[in-house]
Design a protein around this motif. Sequence first.
Motif, PDB file in Angstrom:
ATOM      1  N   ALA A  61      -2.136  -9.602  -7.921  1.00 62.57           N
ATOM      2  CA  ALA A  61      -3.597  -9.509  -7.937  1.00 62.57           C
ATOM      3  C   ALA A  61      -4.078  -8.116  -8.326  1.00 62.57           C
ATOM      4  O   ALA A  61      -5.058  -7.975  -9.057  1.00 62.57           O
ATOM      5  N   VAL A  62      -3.380  -7.085  -7.852  1.00 63.83           N
ATOM      6  CA  VAL A  62      -3.865  -5.712  -8.047  1.00 63.83           C
ATOM      7  C   VAL A  62      -3.242  -5.049  -9.273  1.00 63.83           C
ATOM      8  O   VAL A  62      -3.931  -4.365 -10.040  1.00 63.83           O
ATOM      9  N   LEU A  63      -1.924  -5.249  -9.465  1.00 58.95           N
ATOM     10  CA  LEU A  63      -1.210  -4.556 -10.530  1.00 58.95           C
ATOM     11  C   LEU A  63      -0.970  -5.419 -11.759  1.00 58.95           C
ATOM     12  O   LEU A  63      -0.516  -4.910 -12.787  1.00 58.95           O
ATOM     13  N   GLY A  64      -1.223  -6.711 -11.642  1.00 62.16           N
ATOM     14  CA  GLY A  64      -0.991  -7.597 -12.771  1.00 62.16           C
ATOM     15  C   GLY A  64       0.470  -7.919 -13.011  1.00 62.16           C
ATOM     16  O   GLY A  64       0.835  -8.394 -14.094  1.00 62.16           O
ATOM     17  N   GLU A  65       1.358  -7.658 -12.028  1.00 57.69           N
ATOM     18  CA  GLU A  65       2.764  -8.007 -12.177  1.00 57.69           C
ATOM     19  C   GLU A  65       2.911  -9.530 -12.203  1.00 57.69           C
ATOM     20  O   GLU A  65       2.244 -10.245 -11.454  1.00 57.69           O
ATOM     21  N   ARG A  66       3.796 -10.011 -13.060  1.00 59.50           N
ATOM     22  CA  ARG A  66       3.953 -11.449 -13.243  1.00 59.50           C
ATOM     23  C   ARG A  66       4.609 -12.100 -12.032  1.00 59.50           C
ATOM     24  O   ARG A  66       5.524 -11.553 -11.430  1.00 59.50           O
ATOM     25  N   ASN A  79       7.638  -6.216  -7.625  1.00 60.65           N
ATOM     26  CA  ASN A  79       7.917  -7.623  -7.348  1.00 60.65           C
ATOM     27  C   ASN A  79       9.405  -7.947  -7.355  1.00 60.65           C
ATOM     28  O   ASN A  79       9.797  -9.073  -7.076  1.00 60.65           O
ATOM     29  N   VAL A  80      10.273  -6.992  -7.673  1.00 59.27           N
ATOM     30  CA  VAL A  80      11.715  -7.204  -7.601  1.00 59.27           C
ATOM     31  C   VAL A  80      12.307  -6.484  -6.405  1.00 59.27           C
ATOM     32  O   VAL A  80      13.031  -7.055  -5.602  1.00 59.27           O
ATOM     33  N   VAL A 117       4.378  -9.572  -3.196  1.00 59.22           N
ATOM     34  CA  VAL A 117       4.382 -10.096  -4.562  1.00 59.22           C
ATOM     35  C   VAL A 117       2.990 -10.560  -4.979  1.00 59.22           C
ATOM     36  O   VAL A 117       2.527 -10.277  -6.096  1.00 59.22           O
ATOM     37  N   LEU A 118       2.302 -11.258  -4.088  1.00 64.44           N
ATOM     38  CA  LEU A 118       0.974 -11.759  -4.429  1.00 64.44           C
ATOM     39  C   LEU A 118      -0.018 -10.613  -4.596  1.00 64.44           C
ATOM     40  O   LEU A 118      -0.887 -10.652  -5.479  1.00 64.44           O
ATOM     41  N   LEU A 164       0.828  -1.210   0.000  1.00 66.24           N
ATOM     42  CA  LEU A 164       0.000   0.000   0.000  1.00 66.24           C
ATOM     43  C   LEU A 164       0.861   1.258   0.000  1.00 66.24           C
ATOM     44  O   LEU A 164       0.548   2.235  -0.685  1.00 66.24           O
ATOM     45  N   GLY A 165       1.961   1.232   0.777  1.00 55.41           N
ATOM     46  CA  GLY A 165       2.833   2.404   0.823  1.00 55.41           C
ATOM     47  C   GLY A 165       3.505   2.663  -0.509  1.00 55.41           C
ATOM     48  O   GLY A 165       3.576   3.812  -0.976  1.00 55.41           O
ATOM     49  N   GLY A 166       4.016   1.608  -1.142  1.00 54.83           N
ATOM     50  CA  GLY A 166       4.647   1.785  -2.441  1.00 54.83           C
ATOM     51  C   GLY A 166       3.672   2.217  -3.508  1.00 54.83           C
ATOM     52  O   GLY A 166       3.979   3.060  -4.355  1.00 54.83           O
ATOM     53  N   LEU A 167       2.466   1.665  -3.468  1.00 51.59           N
ATOM     54  CA  LEU A 167       1.443   2.039  -4.447  1.00 51.59           C
ATOM     55  C   LEU A 167       1.014   3.488  -4.238  1.00 51.59           C
ATOM     56  O   LEU A 167       0.850   4.248  -5.193  1.00 51.59           O
TER      57      LEU A 167
END
Length: 274
Positions: free
Chosen positions: A247-252, A84-85, A242-243, A20-23
């Motif tokens: 779910a929210v950003l569509g990152e692989r 995710n990295v 990562v999960l 949430l903070g990063g977003l």
Amino acid sequence: MIALLLALGSSLAYGCADFLGGLGARKAHVLRTVLIAAPASLAVELLLWPFLGATFSAGAVGWGAASAAAFALLYSTLAMGPMNVLSPVTALVSAALPVGVGLLQGEHLGAAGLVGLPLALVAVVLISAGAGAGSARPTRTALLLALGAGAAIALQLIFLHQAPADSGVAPLIVGRAVSSAVTLAAAGLMYRRLGSERPAYAMSAAAGALDSVANLLFLLASRSGDLTVVAVITALYPAGTVLLARAVLGERVHRGQLIGLATAAVAVSCLALA
């Protein structure tokens, strides 16, 4: 077992807070986000004061103030993406340093712990291996910030662990009060450079509140268990980040990350037997 459950709860709360903070930091300047998150975090800790107590001894104040460095740096790192990295890279560094300190302080692990500890570190590495083909690659600056944020978080965990066991939530209150004051001063000095974008108020406040919950659970876990075990379980928080990013950003989420999640489950099981 109590320490392990508390550490798992801390890991989950940290993962949600960092997501949430990063977003939120991607929607406006990071200082605008932290200006909301830090006071929200402090408010939660003040609400806990009557229930958990707080003794503001020299040790509690000193170690609490020393733990205040990681808050803005972590959100600045996550805002540069890809989430995710960078979050797992930060977690790997934040796990290794407390583990080293715990071992140097004479903490010992049983056979199950000697298996679970390296497995947990391997799990963080596998989860961090998300920049495969077709993925956005982080810049060198972002990776350096991730390493710096990991070191800052590691110091925060170590300092909180060093605070007196009878200090209650005093170290958390002092640490968050210091970070809030520093953030306010920095925002005042950089006011013209903050831009006009409005931060995500609810998202930023929720991140701050979850960060306080995570810090509290870690503090309680470290008081009832070894820093070596508690820190490495807490460092598994990128699994949640990562999960959520998936779910929210569509990152692989790559195969290696899925293996990392399974490895993390095995590691926690081993540490539960330690």
